[in-house]
Design an enzyme around this catalytic site. Structure first.
Site, PDB file in Angstrom:
ATOM      1  N   SER A   1       5.993   1.632   3.826  1.00 21.20           N
ATOM      2  CA  SER A   1       7.562   1.900   4.171  1.00 21.20           C
ATOM      3  C   SER A   1       7.933   3.020   3.282  1.00 21.20           C
ATOM      4  O   SER A   1       8.849   3.674   3.800  1.00 21.20           O
ATOM      5  CB  SER A   1       8.246   0.512   3.772  1.00 21.20           C
ATOM      6  OG  SER A   1       8.036  -0.606   4.298  1.00 21.20           O
TER       7      SER A   1
ATOM      8  N   SER B   1      -0.203  -4.688  10.377  1.00 27.04           N
ATOM      9  CA  SER B   1      -0.943  -4.180  11.497  1.00 27.04           C
ATOM     10  C   SER B   1      -2.299  -4.581  11.450  1.00 27.04           C
ATOM     11  O   SER B   1      -3.201  -3.703  11.398  1.00 27.04           O
ATOM     12  CB  SER B   1      -0.766  -3.340  12.460  1.00 27.04           C
ATOM     13  OG  SER B   1      -0.795  -2.251  11.686  1.00 27.04           O
TER      14      SER B   1
ATOM     15  N   SER C   1       0.763  -1.016   0.033  1.00 26.24           N
ATOM     16  CA  SER C   1      -0.136  -0.052  -0.057  1.00 26.24           C
ATOM     17  C   SER C   1       0.974   1.336   0.082  1.00 26.24           C
ATOM     18  O   SER C   1       0.518   2.397  -0.421  1.00 26.24           O
ATOM     19  CB  SER C   1      -0.948   0.085   1.293  1.00 26.24           C
ATOM     20  OG  SER C   1      -0.246  -0.089   2.504  1.00 26.24           O
TER      21      SER C   1
END
Ligand SMILES: Nc1ncnc2c1ncn2[C@@H]1O[C@H](COP(=O)(O)OS(=O)(=O)O)[C@@H](OP(=O)(O)O)[C@H]1O
Ligand SMILES: Nc1ncnc2c1ncn2[C@@H]1O[C@H](COP(=O)(O)OP(=O)(O)O)[C@@H](O)[C@H]1O
Length: 199
Positions: free
Chosen positions: A39, A106, A36
């Protein structure tokens, strides 16, 4: 055993460390599907702020899983333990006065809420890096979606494991609708408006 452990206060406080850095510390928690843009955005925001004199640090999923969390896999239990440990590490970084950016899928709301509660209310900002599964699969920089579709990776987020979208994130980045620079500036503008730093 735990009852024989006492908390040792430090002589320098978090507030004093923040004063030394001339800005507040917080954890800016990026969550989203693989590919997405977590990073990329964490690294770019941290770099841009570093160049403006802000003390930053990035905790990134792939790197943490090479060291601190190398004993964890991708079952729900392991992902939760992964996030719990990162939460505790983030808390230490916030205590050290550092503006901390985290890039982890997460996928579970409950785990993210647990981290939120670990720090003070104005020290946790959840950033939902929104990007359609279709676009993530199109990007597929590590070829993982292809492997997941072929059944070579089991329990892959978005394909064969769940991703629970944040219900009330501080920031939503439409990261399949805008370029990286726009997304980076969106995060920096938000943090500045919330008084984390003044540029
Ligand atoms: N089964 C499965 N599901 C999702 N992702 C997988 C999986 N196996 C390996 N990978 C790679 O691990 C990176 C995600 O690690 P995280 O620590 O962020 O995951 S989690 O928060 O514990 O869910 C993720 O990195 P990103 O692409 O940067 O998100 C993948 O490269
Ligand atoms: N806003 C954007 N527009 C186009 N491509 C992007 C954008 N943000 C990130 N990317 C690209 O998407 C790919 C995946 O980004 P990455 O940061 O590795 O995602 P994640 O950490 O969520 O897995 C990279 O090739 C990156 O350059």
């Amino acid at each position: 055993m735990k009852s024989h452990i006492t908390w040792q206060d430090q002589l320098v406080t978090k507030g004093e460390r923040q004063q030394l850095h001339s800005h507040k510390s917080a954890v800016v928690w990026f969550t989203g599907l693989s590919a997405s843009g977590k990073s990329t955005l964490c690294a770019s925001v941290a770099k841009k702020l570093h160049e403006q004199g802000i003390s930053t640090y990035v905790l990134d999923g792939d790197n943490i899983r090479h060291g601190l969390n190398k004993n964890l896999g991708f079952s729900q239990e392991d992902r939760s333990e992964n996030i719990r440990r990162i939460g505790e590490v983030s808390k230490l970084f916030v205590d050290a006065g550092i503006l901390t950016f985290t890039a982890f899928i997460s996928p579970y709301q409950e785990d993210r809420e647990l981290v939120r509660k670990m720090v003070e209310p104005d020290e946790f900002f959840e950033v939902f890096v929104k990007c359609s599964l279709e676009e993530c699969e199109r990007r597929d920089p590590k070829g993982l979606y292809k492997k997941a579709r072929a059944g070579e990776i089991k329990g892959f987020t978005g394909i064969s494991a769940p991703y629970e979208e944040p219900t009330n994130p501080e920031i939503v980045i439409e990261n399949d609708q805008q370029d990286i620079e726009t997304s980076v500036n969106q995060v920096i503008d938000f943090l500045q408006k919330r008084g984390v730093f003044a540029l």
